[in-house]
Design a protein around this motif. Sequence first.
Motif, PDB file in Angstrom:
ATOM      1  N   LEU A  52       0.830  -1.205   0.000  1.00  0.00           N
ATOM      2  CA  LEU A  52       0.000   0.000   0.000  1.00  0.00           C
ATOM      3  C   LEU A  52       0.862   1.252   0.000  1.00  0.00           C
ATOM      4  O   LEU A  52       0.589   2.204  -0.740  1.00  0.00           O
ATOM      5  CB  LEU A  52      -0.899  -0.008   1.238  1.00  0.00           C
ATOM      6  N   LYS A  53       1.908   1.254   0.819  1.00  0.00           N
ATOM      7  CA  LYS A  53       2.816   2.399   0.868  1.00  0.00           C
ATOM      8  C   LYS A  53       3.475   2.621  -0.488  1.00  0.00           C
ATOM      9  O   LYS A  53       3.607   3.745  -0.960  1.00  0.00           O
ATOM     10  CB  LYS A  53       3.891   2.188   1.933  1.00  0.00           C
ATOM     11  N   LYS A  54       3.877   1.506  -1.103  1.00  0.00           N
ATOM     12  CA  LYS A  54       4.526   1.602  -2.413  1.00  0.00           C
ATOM     13  C   LYS A  54       3.566   2.197  -3.445  1.00  0.00           C
ATOM     14  O   LYS A  54       3.938   3.081  -4.215  1.00  0.00           O
ATOM     15  CB  LYS A  54       4.985   0.217  -2.867  1.00  0.00           C
ATOM     16  N   LYS A  55       2.328   1.750  -3.426  1.00  0.00           N
ATOM     17  CA  LYS A  55       1.332   2.262  -4.381  1.00  0.00           C
ATOM     18  C   LYS A  55       1.056   3.737  -4.131  1.00  0.00           C
ATOM     19  O   LYS A  55       0.887   4.519  -5.072  1.00  0.00           O
ATOM     20  CB  LYS A  55       0.015   1.469  -4.275  1.00  0.00           C
ATOM     21  N   MET A  56       1.018   4.136  -2.863  1.00  0.00           N
ATOM     22  CA  MET A  56       0.776   5.539  -2.545  1.00  0.00           C
ATOM     23  C   MET A  56       1.929   6.411  -3.037  1.00  0.00           C
ATOM     24  O   MET A  56       1.706   7.509  -3.560  1.00  0.00           O
ATOM     25  CB  MET A  56       0.568   5.711  -1.037  1.00  0.00           C
ATOM     26  N   GLU A  57       3.149   5.934  -2.888  1.00  0.00           N
ATOM     27  CA  GLU A  57       4.314   6.680  -3.365  1.00  0.00           C
ATOM     28  C   GLU A  57       4.297   6.790  -4.880  1.00  0.00           C
ATOM     29  O   GLU A  57       4.612   7.848  -5.440  1.00  0.00           O
ATOM     30  CB  GLU A  57       5.598   6.018  -2.888  1.00  0.00           C
ATOM     31  N   GLU A  58       3.920   5.713  -5.557  1.00  0.00           N
ATOM     32  CA  GLU A  58       3.838   5.734  -7.017  1.00  0.00           C
ATOM     33  C   GLU A  58       2.776   6.719  -7.471  1.00  0.00           C
ATOM     34  O   GLU A  58       2.972   7.458  -8.458  1.00  0.00           O
ATOM     35  CB  GLU A  58       3.518   4.333  -7.553  1.00  0.00           C
ATOM     36  N   THR A  59       1.668   6.763  -6.779  1.00  0.00           N
ATOM     37  CA  THR A  59       0.591   7.695  -7.124  1.00  0.00           C
ATOM     38  C   THR A  59       1.040   9.132  -6.913  1.00  0.00           C
ATOM     39  O   THR A  59       0.738  10.022  -7.704  1.00  0.00           O
ATOM     40  CB  THR A  59      -0.662   7.402  -6.268  1.00  0.00           C
ATOM     41  N   LYS A  60       1.776   9.364  -5.827  1.00  0.00           N
ATOM     42  CA  LYS A  60       2.294  10.718  -5.540  1.00  0.00           C
ATOM     43  C   LYS A  60       3.247  11.175  -6.631  1.00  0.00           C
ATOM     44  O   LYS A  60       3.217  12.343  -7.040  1.00  0.00           O
ATOM     45  CB  LYS A  60       3.062  10.669  -4.210  1.00  0.00           C
ATOM     46  N   GLU A  61       4.101  10.266  -7.089  1.00  0.00           N
ATOM     47  CA  GLU A  61       5.081  10.627  -8.113  1.00  0.00           C
ATOM     48  C   GLU A  61       4.415  10.959  -9.434  1.00  0.00           C
ATOM     49  O   GLU A  61       4.917  11.802 -10.195  1.00  0.00           O
ATOM     50  CB  GLU A  61       6.075   9.475  -8.306  1.00  0.00           C
ATOM     51  N   LYS A  62       3.277  10.383  -9.730  1.00  0.00           N
ATOM     52  CA  LYS A  62       2.574  10.627 -10.983  1.00  0.00           C
ATOM     53  C   LYS A  62       1.925  12.014 -10.999  1.00  0.00           C
ATOM     54  O   LYS A  62       1.718  12.568 -12.055  1.00  0.00           O
ATOM     55  CB  LYS A  62       1.513   9.561 -11.224  1.00  0.00           C
ATOM     56  N   GLU A  63       1.634  12.531  -9.835  1.00  0.00           N
ATOM     57  CA  GLU A  63       0.939  13.832  -9.771  1.00  0.00           C
ATOM     58  C   GLU A  63       1.838  14.983 -10.004  1.00  0.00           C
ATOM     59  O   GLU A  63       2.919  15.170  -9.932  1.00  0.00           O
ATOM     60  CB  GLU A  63       0.240  13.984  -8.411  1.00  0.00           C
TER      61      GLU A  63
END
Length: 63
Positions: A52-63
């Motif tokens: 979950l943390k990894k997915k949240m970081e990936e989502t943050k980087e896309k923004e």
Amino acid sequence: MRQKIVVLFLSAIFAFATTGCENEGSAEKAGKEIDKAYEKAEKEVNKTIDNLKKKMEETKEKE
């Protein structure tokens, strides 16, 4: 004489206490199984949190 009786009594208690612990009872076996299940569940939860943390970081980087 009294010391000999006390020493003999304590020796007997120690002998019975150490031999009684060798056989696992059903409660002890169940406790071990519960411990194993808890450890497995804990690993899975930690793995899920890490994902979950990894997915949240990936989502943050896309923004």
